[in-house]
Every structure is written in C-alpha cells, then in structure tokens.
Design a protein around this motif. Structure first.
Motif, PDB file in Angstrom:
ATOM      1  N   ALA A 241      -6.644   9.955  -1.030  1.00 15.43           N
ATOM      2  CA  ALA A 241      -8.150  10.972  -1.270  1.00 15.43           C
ATOM      3  C   ALA A 241      -8.864  10.384  -1.086  1.00 15.43           C
ATOM      4  O   ALA A 241     -10.217  11.322  -0.523  1.00 15.43           O
ATOM      5  N   ARG A 242      -8.902   9.108  -1.864  1.00 14.84           N
ATOM      6  CA  ARG A 242     -10.423   8.557  -2.008  1.00 14.84           C
ATOM      7  C   ARG A 242     -10.850   7.436  -1.521  1.00 14.84           C
ATOM      8  O   ARG A 242     -11.765   6.514  -1.149  1.00 14.84           O
ATOM      9  N   SER A 243      -9.434   6.238  -1.290  1.00 11.85           N
ATOM     10  CA  SER A 243      -9.046   5.375  -0.672  1.00 11.85           C
ATOM     11  C   SER A 243      -8.462   5.242   0.943  1.00 11.85           C
ATOM     12  O   SER A 243      -8.495   5.782   1.387  1.00 11.85           O
ATOM     13  N   THR A 244      -8.953   4.214   1.602  1.00 11.11           N
ATOM     14  CA  THR A 244      -9.211   3.828   3.082  1.00 11.11           C
ATOM     15  C   THR A 244      -8.877   2.653   3.051  1.00 11.11           C
ATOM     16  O   THR A 244      -9.647   1.361   2.357  1.00 11.11           O
TER      17      THR A 244
ATOM     18  N   LEU B 101      -2.768   7.127   7.730  1.00 12.70           N
ATOM     19  CA  LEU B 101      -3.777   9.014   8.083  1.00 12.70           C
ATOM     20  C   LEU B 101      -2.722   9.442   9.012  1.00 12.70           C
ATOM     21  O   LEU B 101      -3.258  11.453   9.197  1.00 12.70           O
ATOM     22  N   ARG B 102      -2.274   9.239  10.465  1.00  9.74           N
ATOM     23  CA  ARG B 102      -1.740  10.125  11.369  1.00  9.74           C
ATOM     24  C   ARG B 102      -0.798  11.143  10.604  1.00  9.74           C
ATOM     25  O   ARG B 102      -0.816  12.069  10.847  1.00  9.74           O
ATOM     26  N   LYS B 103       0.449  10.744   9.765  1.00  6.27           N
ATOM     27  CA  LYS B 103       1.025  10.919   8.849  1.00  6.27           C
ATOM     28  C   LYS B 103       0.769  12.881   7.925  1.00  6.27           C
ATOM     29  O   LYS B 103       0.313  13.517   8.125  1.00  6.27           O
ATOM     30  N   GLY B 104      -0.623  11.487   7.345  1.00 10.07           N
ATOM     31  CA  GLY B 104      -1.501  12.902   6.339  1.00 10.07           C
ATOM     32  C   GLY B 104      -2.152  13.546   7.579  1.00 10.07           C
ATOM     33  O   GLY B 104      -2.059  15.022   6.843  1.00 10.07           O
TER      34      GLY B 104
ATOM     35  N   LEU C 190       1.069  -1.142   0.000  1.00 11.81           N
ATOM     36  CA  LEU C 190      -0.273  -0.333  -0.306  1.00 11.81           C
ATOM     37  C   LEU C 190       1.228   1.615   0.062  1.00 11.81           C
ATOM     38  O   LEU C 190       0.464   2.732   0.418  1.00 11.81           O
ATOM     39  N   SER C 191       1.608   1.526  -0.668  1.00 10.98           N
ATOM     40  CA  SER C 191       2.462   2.264  -0.809  1.00 10.98           C
ATOM     41  C   SER C 191       2.441   3.568  -1.463  1.00 10.98           C
ATOM     42  O   SER C 191       2.854   4.567  -1.367  1.00 10.98           O
ATOM     43  N   SER C 192       1.340   2.842  -2.751  1.00  4.37           N
ATOM     44  CA  SER C 192       0.089   4.527  -2.478  1.00  4.37           C
ATOM     45  C   SER C 192      -0.324   5.278  -1.763  1.00  4.37           C
ATOM     46  O   SER C 192      -0.420   6.380  -2.292  1.00  4.37           O
ATOM     47  N   HIS C 193      -0.434   4.738  -0.988  1.00  3.32           N
ATOM     48  CA  HIS C 193      -0.924   5.158   0.244  1.00  3.32           C
ATOM     49  C   HIS C 193       0.077   5.486   1.270  1.00  3.32           C
ATOM     50  O   HIS C 193       1.108   6.004   1.313  1.00  3.32           O
TER      51      HIS C 193
END
Length: 403
Positions: A243-246, A123-126, A117-120
């Motif tokens: 932006a769209r994926s979780t 969340l904490r860092k974001g 999932l390195s394309s993601h």
C-alpha cells in the motif's frame, strides 16, 4: 551448445544455490533452510533462500546463457547479469526507497544476491485482483524523474554520462527489444502469437504504410537516443508493491536510451490493464477501478514532470546550462516519445511473443478478442497521433474513446 559460458559457470539448482550462499558467508552450512525456485521469467533462474532459525532471507537471481522462453537456440550474454546488478545499485544510490538492496554480484556465476521483497506483491497481480495502491503513482513518477535526470547529460554532466554509458552497452537485450517491440509485430514474423480471428485486424496494420513509417521513426529514436540510463523493461511485472512501498526490479534490459521509453512502457501496461477491466470487474466495481487506473497514469506523468523540473532547477550540470524555455521543449519531446512508445508496447503485448496476464487469462474468447481489437486500435492511434496529443489528459481521453 550454441552458446559459450565462462569456466566455472553452472546453472544453479536448489542444492547448489545453498552452496553458493555458504561460500559467500551468507549462511552457515548447518542452518535450517527453506529453498524455493520462484522465478517465472523468460531469461533467468530466481531462488528464495530463507534461514528458518533467524528468518533472514535472500533472493538469488542467476542469468541463463540463453532465453529460457525459447531455449538454447537463442543464446544470450551472461554479462546482462552484471548490467542488472549495476543498474540496481545505480538506482539505489539515487532513490534507495524504490530499489532493492544488492548484497553481492558474482560475475563468474552470473548471479546476484539481493533483498527479499516477498512482503510485497507484483504490481500486475495486484491490479488483476483490483487492489488500490495509494502511493504508486507518486513513487513511480519520482523514481522515473530521479533515475532519468541524474543519469542524463543534464544531471550528470556530459563527460561522466559518456563514461557511465560505456558500462551499460547491452546489445543482446537491446536486440530483443528491437525485434519484439519495433520489428516483429509489424510484419508476419515467426515469433508473433495471436488468435486467428484477430488476423484481419493485424493485416490491416501490416499493410498501412503511413503507420509503418511512424513505427520506423520510433524505432530510430530507440536506436539512437542515448539520453539516460533507462530501465528498459518497466512494465507492471517489474514492480513490487505494498500500500505504501514501491520497489522497481529486473533492470537487465538497462542501457542508455530514450527517456520516454520507460514512461511509455509503464503507461502502456496500465492502458492494457484498463482495457481488460470489463473481464475482471463487475459493472458496480468497474467504474471506480477505471477511475483509479486513469488517475495513476495521470499522476505518474505530472509527478515525473514536476520533479524533473525541480531537479533541473537545482542540479543542472554546469556544462549544460540551458534556458528554462529549452526545458519546456525537452519535456514535450519526452512526452511525445512516451506516447508513441506506449503505442508500440500495447501492440507488441497484443500480437507479439509475450502477452500480458490480465488479457491472456480471460476465458471468454469473444470478450478477449474484443479487448485485443481495442488494444490494436488504441496502439495504432497513439503512434499516429502522438505529435498532436498535448497532455496526459488527452492520452486518457484516447483510451476512453476505445473502451
């Protein structure tokens, strides 16, 4: 060593993880590879292996027989690797869009090969960087509703649920949660870690018997409510996002526990992010980003509740035909638990063994101390007043009162 492992278990290195993937036919031994150790957690090794010729890549996660954050003096079962793998597969069967693909689990090596999932982004860092994820709240609320409903008595049926619960007995990692979330922060435990200037505030908590009684009640719920298969550690470091994926990762703490624990853990971490904003945003940026974070908390609960109600109406198991009025009672009990568990999590992340990056990285000691005091105050209020909080909007108001 103070722990025992299966014969054939050896902790991976960058070289041996490649041999492991070759052995399981993921890669050709002559392929040009890029191998990185990327794990920064407390319990495992995590490697990213990429075939540079085909651009295929995999994540290999291997459990260690001890807690890496402490060392070999804290032994842990390797079976947690199986539990994590099975929990990921269970989630993927219910909400594949929110869970990484598991390609292989090797019980002897305590290793799992899964989707990269390195394309993601974590969340904490974001959130620390001030990013906005428009689909996050809807995705998390949907994930929670589906995974918790369909592993409960209501969505699975009592007999099947009991069979599934046996596979997810997880005493070692439940013991960590019991200690670090519900016990150690509430007395002068050796594992606690906080700045000395915070001690007067901490000792007030330790001496408040009414407060400690409520904490004991929440611990009892954690120990005894086997309602659904919960993630067990659903914080903002356990989600990968775009932006769209979780994608929800790291369910090695999974076991049959109270539904409100996952919800409470997630909103607690958002509350800590909210408290930290004055150290990470300019005055011009802060109000808008706070509104976004408050909106995420609110929407997560509303999506969870509405989706859970819809699943109940459509899929309630035949051996659990409860009335609609009981659903209102049950959802209220989940809400009250969620608020209380969030308070425990906020306090644990402030004075317990492992803190959160958004507060730990604050360089100004005066600002950091003020935020930590707010966190303790908020956590205590949530625990004491959880039964009088009627809506998620009231929860938001309680956060706003301490800002």
């Amino acid at each position: 060593m103070s722990f025992q492992v299966k014969s054939g278990y050896i902790p991976f290195t960058q070289e041996t993880v490649v041999h492991f993937l070759v052995q399981h036919n993921f890669i050709d031994p002559s392929a040009p590879l890029l191998v990185k150790e990327i794990g920064d957690g407390n319990l495992n090794y995590v490697f990213q292996v990429q075939n540079k010729a085909t651009e295929e890549s995999w994540i290999v996660k291997q459990a260690l027989p001890y807690a890496k954050v402490v060392g070999e003096s804290w032994p842990l079962t390797l079976d947690r690797s199986r539990i994590e793998s099975e929990a990921l597969k269970q989630a993927h069967s219910l909400v594949p869009e929110f869970s990484p693909i598991v390609y292989l689990h090797d019980s002897e090596k305590a290793a799992t090969v899964m989707e990269d999932l390195s394309s993601h982004t974590i969340l904490r860092k974001g959130l620390i960087e001030g990013r906005v994820y428009p689909e996050l709240a809807k995705n998390v609320g949907t994930y929670l509703a589906h995974t918790l409903f369909f592993t409960s008595d209501y969505g699975l049926g009592s007999a099947k649920k009991k069979e599934l619960a046996k596979r997810f007995s997880n005493p070692d990692l439940c013991g960590i949660t019991e200690s670090l979330v519900f016990s150690d922060p509430f007395y002068n435990a050796e594992s606690n870690a906080f700045t000395e200037e915070l001690r007067p505030d901490v000792e007030i908590l330790w001496e408040d018997q009414d407060f400690l009684t409520e904490v004991a009640s929440l611990k009892h719920s954690f120990l005894t409510k086997g309602e659904a298969l919960i993630h067990g550690d659903l914080h903002t470091g356990s989600l990968f996002v775009t932006a769209r994926s979780t994608k929800v990762i790291d369910p090695e703490f999974a076991f049959y526990g109270p539904v409100g624990f996952d919800i409470g853990a997630f909103i607690a971490n958002l509350a800590l992010s909210i408290l930290s904003q004055e150290a990470h945003r300019t005055e011009e940026e802060k109000d808008g980003y706070l509104a976004y974070l408050f909106g995420v908390i609110t929407e997560v609960w509303h999506v969870f509740e509405s989706t859970f109600r819809s699943l109940w109406d459509t899929y309630l198991s035949e051996d659990n035909l409860y009335s609609r009025s009981y659903l209102d009672i049950y959802l209220h009990s989940i809400f009250v638990d969620s608020i209380g568990f969030s308070g425990c999590k906020i306090i644990r992340r402030t004075i317990g063994l492992a803190h959160v990056e958004e507060i730990e990285t604050i360089t100004d000691p005066v600002t950091k101390l003020a935020i930590e005091r707010k966190a303790l105050h908020l956590g205590k209020k949530l625990i004491l007043k959880r039964k009088n909080i009627d809506s998620i909007e009231d929860y938001i108001e309680m956060i706003q009162e301490v800002l």
